[in-house]
Design an enzyme around this catalytic site. Structure first.
Site, PDB file in Angstrom:
ATOM      1  N   ASP A 123       0.851  -1.188   0.000  1.00 20.22           N
ATOM      2  CA  ASP A 123       0.000   0.000   0.000  1.00 20.22           C
ATOM      3  C   ASP A 123       0.888   1.240   0.000  1.00 20.22           C
ATOM      4  OD1 ASP A 123      -2.386   1.353  -0.032  1.00 20.22           O
ATOM      5  OD2 ASP A 123      -2.663   1.297   2.133  1.00 20.22           O
ATOM      6  N   HIS A 130      -3.951  13.929   0.448  1.00 22.05           N
ATOM      7  CA  HIS A 130      -4.201  13.048   1.598  1.00 22.05           C
ATOM      8  C   HIS A 130      -3.053  13.143   2.611  1.00 22.05           C
ATOM      9  CE1 HIS A 130      -5.350   9.601   4.004  1.00 22.05           C
ATOM     10  NE2 HIS A 130      -4.181   9.032   3.762  1.00 22.05           N
ATOM     11  N   ARG A 139       0.401  16.047  12.913  1.00 26.00           N
ATOM     12  CA  ARG A 139       1.733  16.543  13.221  1.00 26.00           C
ATOM     13  C   ARG A 139       1.758  18.058  13.248  1.00 26.00           C
ATOM     14  NH1 ARG A 139       2.948  12.068  10.095  1.00 26.00           N
ATOM     15  NH2 ARG A 139       2.932  13.346   8.243  1.00 26.00           N
ATOM     16  N   GLU A 198      -9.193   3.893  -2.733  1.00 24.11           N
ATOM     17  CA  GLU A 198      -7.926   3.641  -3.416  1.00 24.11           C
ATOM     18  C   GLU A 198      -8.182   2.917  -4.737  1.00 24.11           C
ATOM     19  OE1 GLU A 198      -4.734   2.100  -1.091  1.00 24.11           O
ATOM     20  OE2 GLU A 198      -5.543   2.828   0.810  1.00 24.11           O
ATOM     21  N   GLN A 237      -4.914   2.368  14.790  1.00 25.15           N
ATOM     22  CA  GLN A 237      -3.770   2.845  13.992  1.00 25.15           C
ATOM     23  C   GLN A 237      -2.968   3.915  14.735  1.00 25.15           C
ATOM     24  OE1 GLN A 237      -5.065   4.520  10.256  1.00 25.15           O
ATOM     25  NE2 GLN A 237      -3.009   5.050   9.578  1.00 25.15           N
ATOM     26  N   LYS A 250      -5.129  -1.907  10.049  1.00 26.73           N
ATOM     27  CA  LYS A 250      -5.311  -2.009   8.594  1.00 26.73           C
ATOM     28  C   LYS A 250      -5.604  -3.427   8.114  1.00 26.73           C
ATOM     29  CE  LYS A 250      -4.103   2.230   7.361  1.00 26.73           C
ATOM     30  NZ  LYS A 250      -4.914   3.061   6.479  1.00 26.73           N
ATOM     31  N   THR A 346      -4.827   6.336  -0.075  1.00 25.82           N
ATOM     32  CA  THR A 346      -6.055   7.127  -0.145  1.00 25.82           C
ATOM     33  C   THR A 346      -5.952   8.227  -1.197  1.00 25.82           C
ATOM     34  OG1 THR A 346      -6.334   6.729   2.199  1.00 25.82           O
ATOM     35  CG2 THR A 346      -7.679   8.482   1.225  1.00 25.82           C
TER      36      THR A 346
END
Ligand code: CA
Length: 416
Positions: A123, A130, A139, A198, A237, A250, A346
């Site tokens: 992935d 995104h 962050r 996706e 996650q 995931k 994504t």
């Protein structure tokens, strides 16, 4: 070009598409087919008529529950097969498909299966919109992208065993989560269950271990594309991902659309991607049009309610191209195999209605997503059904992926 099979009500499965999948009918085993309109060309039955003799396709490759053996014959064979079917389906004069009505199966009578045995699943994280949104939320709002992001397509190795075909329900996973106000983690059903819009490449040719794939030849290795819903548990996650990345948030399930749209069918929809600044290293430099103009949309249907569109975006917004993902993945000599899935990550666009996950649409749960009829969501609730669709139009030529859909079921009783 038009088909004698009516495709006006099923524009996704036009004569320009002819995607490959694995289907079964009552009392028969899963086998390869090609979709046209509301029909499936049964390749096993067609082969038995003898009319594919000139393509030298071994019968045993069509006597399989997955497409890997057929795809492994190479594009020289599968492209010829697709073009032969296109000719027969568009030619109004006598041909094997008109003479053998039994080789055309009604799609509504067929169950669809996972089209390939997936060996490995990777992935990526290739949408700048995104990655920027996630960076801002988790962050630094002023410095959202990490220093490596514009130099390489960031990715991780996912898990192939939990990839399921469209229509398979997904149980809400249990997991370890740490609420921000709690001093210690707890083990409970995820409360922040999400989808990720996706598109995934299906590999059609392997490279030997130690031999990178030259980016200019990347298309030779990509058999086609499917829609991909990478279900994600955001609370699991958020607590687990440091420092090695995604894991149990995931790998409880990812859903794919059943029909693989070939790279050749999509060639009419190639467009230029955005300018990459700073310039990429030479092994990631690609000639010609690198991206695809494919409209993508996501819908949520609450239990007993109506389906509401929550996202409408386009694959062309991706920063990194499929060729760049493939070239980077193999740049160290890593070998890819037939049936491997490489997912885009994504797919978001710059506008809020173009965000490809609920994490972004609800901005980490701070803004309600309106489903109409007074219904709102921040994340998925039990019995919600998520459906993704993809469609491309260029003048009079159109095709699509059909859909990938899945319903969220309550957590299974915990048996630890
Ligand atoms: Ca993902």
């Amino acid at each position: 070009m038009d088909s004698w099979i009516d495709t006006t009500l099923t524009p996704d499965f036009s004569i320009h598409n002819l995607p490959f999948g694995i289907f079964s009918t009552i009392g028969s085993l899963p086998r390869p087919g090609v979709a046209i309109g509301d029909k499936i060309v049964d390749l096993q039955a067609l082969h038995k008529t003898g009319c594919l003799h000139h393509l030298q396709i071994p019968a045993e490759t069509l006597d399989q529950r997955v497409l890997n053996p057929l795809i492994s014959l190479g594009k020289s064979t599968t492209n010829q097969l697709r073009l032969q079917l296109q000719h027969w389906l568009s030619a109004h004069h006598d041909n094997p498909l008109r003479h053998n009505a039994h080789v055309l199966v009604n799609r509504r009578d067929a169950a669809m299966h996972l089209p390939v045995a997936v060996g490995d699943y990777t992935d990526f994280y290739a949408s700048m919109d995104h990655a920027t949104n996630v960076g801002k939320m988790f962050r630094d709002p002023d410095n959202a992208l990490l220093p490596n992001w514009k130099h390489l397509p960031v990715g991780y190795h996912g898990r192939a065993s939990s990839i399921v075909v469209s229509g398979t329900s997904i149980h809400r996973p249990y997991g370890q989560v740490k609420p921000p106000t709690a001093s210690a983690p707890v083990f409970k059903p995820s409360a922040r269950l999400d989808f990720e819009l996706e598109v995934a490449m299906v590999l059609g040719k392997e490279n030997p271990l130690g031999q990178p794939i030259d980016i200019q030849h990347s298309e030779d290795y990509i058999f086609g594309y499917v829609l991909f819903n990478d279900w994600s548990a955001r609370d699991i996650q958020a607590w687990e991902y440091v420092p090695l990345g995604p894991f149990l948030g995931k790998n409880f399930g990812s859903s794919v659309s059943p029909w693989i749209v070939t790279t050749e069918a999509l060639s009419k929809f190639k467009v230029n991607g955005q300018v990459q600044d700073p310039p990429v290293l030479p092994y990631l430099k690609e000639n010609g049009n690198t991206h695809y103009d494919i409209e993508l949309s996501v819908y949520i249907k609450p239990d007993g309610g109506r389906e509401a569109q929550v996202c409408r975006t386009n694959l062309s917004y991706m920063y990194w191209s499929p060729g760049q993902m493939l070239a980077h993945h193999t740049s160290n000599g890593c070998n890819l195999r037939v049936g491997d899935l490489l997912a885009s990550g994504t797919i978001s666009g710059p506008e809020p209605h173009q965000f490809g996950s609920m994490l972004e649409l609800s901005w980490s749960g701070s803004r309600p997503i309106d489903l109409g009829q007074g219904i709102h969501r921040h994340f998925l609730e039990d019995h919600d059904t998520v459906t993704m669709r993809g469609h491309a139009v260029q003048g009079t030529v159109s095709l699509g992926f059909g859909e990938v859909t899945g319903q969220i079921l309550p957590s299974l009783p915990w048996r630890g």
